[in-house]
Enzyme design. Sequence first.
Site, short mmCIF file in Angstrom:
data_model
loop_
_atom_site.label_atom_id
_atom_site.label_comp_id
_atom_site.label_asym_id
_atom_site.label_seq_id
_atom_site.Cartn_x
_atom_site.Cartn_y
_atom_site.Cartn_z
N TYR A 187 -32.61 -3.24 -8.84
CA TYR A 187 -31.42 -2.72 -9.54
C TYR A 187 -30.35 -3.81 -9.62
O TYR A 187 -29.68 -3.95 -10.65
CB TYR A 187 -30.89 -1.49 -8.81
N GLU A 216 -23.75 15.14 -7.76
CA GLU A 216 -23.63 16.17 -8.78
C GLU A 216 -23.90 17.52 -8.12
O GLU A 216 -24.97 17.73 -7.56
CB GLU A 216 -24.62 15.91 -9.92
#
EC number: 3.5.4.13
Length: 183
Positions: A165, A132
């Site tokens: 995860y 980002e």
Amino acid sequence: MSIKSDRWIREQALKGMIEPFSEKQVREGVISYGLSSYGYDLRVSNEFKIFTNVNSAIIDPKNFDERSFVTVEADSVIVPPNSFALARSIEYFRIPRDVLTICVGKSTYARCGIIVNVTPFEPEWEGYVTLEISNTTPLPAKVYANEGLCQILFFQGDEPCEISYADKKGKYQNQQGIVLPKL
């Protein structure tokens, strides 16, 4: 939990943690990338998604409209003033079960008002990193593909986590390109 050194990062990269892996920091004529003393400066690929308001879309993370972006493939990209872009790393990461990473922006870009945000790579996450990029200035800002964008710091826990995860089947596992928001 301790930060890991260049030796440890190199050893893990040889086991597939970072591919491709630049064993030395490349600095000549580029925004630096590669192995550093206590981190790894990743490179941004030539794939970008730049926010645009052509379709007067509202940014809603629960109902994301892909028309909010213009897709660009280029050696560099211009991020409009006070705007935002997504990109992906050149490197593919496979994070060990007892490791968490933190990403910080490079000072070369930060001094130009370009801020990079990446959430931590959780234990056993793998994929290309969606990056980002924010242009906080009132001027257009240039970002160079195939050069350094941010630095990854690796922290090893005192013991492996109970649930990784991968175990929880994280929604951003095995990213193969720029991945937009998911619920």
